[in-house]
Scaffold this active site. Structure first.
Site, PDB file in Angstrom:
ATOM      1  N   ASP A 194      -1.391  -3.267  12.018  1.00 25.11           N
ATOM      2  CA  ASP A 194      -0.852  -3.751  10.744  1.00 25.11           C
ATOM      3  C   ASP A 194      -0.625  -5.253  10.848  1.00 25.11           C
ATOM      4  OD1 ASP A 194       1.343  -4.561   8.811  1.00 25.11           O
ATOM      5  OD2 ASP A 194       1.015  -2.500   8.169  1.00 25.11           O
ATOM      6  N   THR A 239      -1.101   7.669  -1.203  1.00 26.04           N
ATOM      7  CA  THR A 239      -2.337   7.570  -1.993  1.00 26.04           C
ATOM      8  C   THR A 239      -3.294   6.529  -1.444  1.00 26.04           C
ATOM      9  OG1 THR A 239      -1.450   5.867  -3.472  1.00 26.04           O
ATOM     10  CG2 THR A 239      -0.997   8.173  -4.045  1.00 26.04           C
ATOM     11  N   ARG A 273       0.833  -1.192   0.000  1.00 29.67           N
ATOM     12  CA  ARG A 273       0.000   0.000   0.000  1.00 29.67           C
ATOM     13  C   ARG A 273       0.871   1.246   0.000  1.00 29.67           C
ATOM     14  NH1 ARG A 273      -4.516   1.720   4.505  1.00 29.67           N
ATOM     15  NH2 ARG A 273      -2.683   1.988   5.820  1.00 29.67           N
ATOM     16  N   ASP A 299       3.008  -6.534  10.067  1.00 24.66           N
ATOM     17  CA  ASP A 299       3.968  -6.240  11.134  1.00 24.66           C
ATOM     18  C   ASP A 299       3.756  -7.141  12.341  1.00 24.66           C
ATOM     19  OD1 ASP A 299       5.037  -4.276   9.562  1.00 24.66           O
ATOM     20  OD2 ASP A 299       4.100  -2.603  10.640  1.00 24.66           O
TER      21      ASP A 299
END
Length: 210
Positions: A201, A107, A103, A204
């Site tokens: 996340d 944006t 990602r 992670d």
């Protein structure tokens, strides 16, 4: 587009532990595998089968076997890799392809950096693995990638989803044979595009900061 949000106390329990920021990575990985196996049970309800004759210790009888071409499981790297074992544990005859997407934090759109898929997916059932359906960008791109190669129906398995991402996928996939299976549908996205309450996340927490 069909959407199935799993409603099972074992799924909710495992999600609770995954959400806890104090859950260590080894526990997180093990629970992710267990959770995905439960979600895979729901995701494969419409897997294609064909009639086969077998012989039991007592007599001959008819049963079913998974049809050819075999289903294709496609984890979106890197976080989707943590879901793979839980999926193939339930469907061990499935083939596995890979899509590498990251990602863009500015944006919030996906960039594809790697792929390992058959060129022709005609008449294939595909199962996409992506832990978090947040903005929907990565999942839309992955599903479209498979449809462009001839896949006839695609099921996405996600641990968590946000209403905004679900709406984006539904709009982009209007009229296509797509199913979304979620462990839970959360409240919203925050200003950074993360699911709230979410679990952070997923990549992670599975593999650490790299």
């Amino acid at each position: 587009m069909r959407v199935h949000v799993a409603d099972h106390p074992l799924i909710t329990h495992k999600l609770t532990v995954l959400r806890d920021k104090n859950t260590a990575a080894p526990t997180f990985r093990a629970l992710t595998e267990e959770l995905v196996t439960l979600l895979a049970y729901e995701a494969t309800r419409s897997v294609r089968v064909e009639a086969v004759e077998i012989e039991t210790p007592v007599t001959k009888t008819m049963g079913v076997a998974i049809s050819s071409p075999k289903p294709l499981v496609v984890p979106i790297l890197r976080a989707g890799l943590g879901m793979l074992e839980g999926m193939v544990k339930l469907v061990p005859t499935a083939e596995v392809g890979f899509l590498g997407m990251v990602r863009n934090e500015e944006t919030l759109q996906p960039d594809t950096y790697a792929e390992r898929l058959p060129d022709d997916l005609s008449n294939r059932q595909c199962f996409v693995l992506d832990p978090m359906l947040a903005t929907g960008g990565s999942l839309i791109a992955a599903i479209q990638y498979l449809l462009d190669r001839g896949a006839t129906d695609v099921t996405a398995v996600c641990i968590l989803g946000a209403p905004e991402g679900l709406a984006a996928v539904e709009k982009a996939m209007e009229g296509r044979d797509v199913t979304i299976v979620l462990g839970a549908l959360d409240e919203r996205l925050n200003e950074n595009g993360y699911i709230v309450p979410g679990l952070g996340d997923a990549g992670d927490r599975l593999y650490g900061l790299v």
